[in-house]
Design a protein around this motif. Structure first.
Motif: not given
Length: 160
Positions: A22-25, A32-35
């Motif tokens: 979950m932490a990895g997700f 991904d949002e930052k990119s």
């Protein structure tokens, strides 16, 4: 007794694996949002972040504004546009630099308009798209100041 301890260890391992997954997700989604590419209006706001807003008199605005008139270029498809701009800069020094970069600015305008079609530039949303795109593309080439505002002073779209 041995089986109950093994069952406890198994449960703890499964819970640990679940939490790590979950932490990895969540980390993956955050990165991904930052990119993702920024919204043009957000990027425009960020590009003029260092410019402090101040009320200018009409004379000051005139001293810091450059007009580029009657640029005619093709749009995507067979349509074309004839457009004029007023560029407001943050100082006289940046205005002088902007005037020296006149041909580069015109090239940026033509390139920006060439990537759009007639439907994209119609209406206030289209005008905002053009203004923010130009603001984002022209500010990086200026070293003596910043472009504060891009105004479309006239526009004529010819549909074919």
């Amino acid at each position: 007794m041995l089986k109950s301890r093994m069952l406890q260890w198994l449960i703890m391992i499964l819970i640990s694996i679940t939490l790590i997954t979950m932490a990895g997700f969540f980390l993956w989604n955050y990165l991904d949002e930052k990119s993702q590419p920024e919204d043009p209006s957000v990027a425009a706001a960020a590009s003029v972040d260092g410019v402090k807003p101040k009320k200018l008199t009409a004379d000051q605005m005139l001293e810091q504004t450059v007009e580029i008139a009657d640029i005619t270029t093709n749009l995507i498809g067979k349509d074309f546009v004839k457009i004029s701009f007023a560029f407001e800069l943050d100082s006289k020094k940046s205005k002088e630099e902007f005037e020296k970069l006149n041909t580069r600015v015109k090239a940026i305008i033509i390139q920006t308009l060439a990537d759009l079609n007639a439907e994209q530039i119609r209406g206030s949303k289209g005008y905002d798209l053009i203004s923010t795109s130009l603001l984002n593309k022209i500010n990086p080439i200026l070293t003596a100041g910043k472009l504060r505002q891009v105004d479309i002073t006239s526009i004529n779209i010819v549909l074919n």
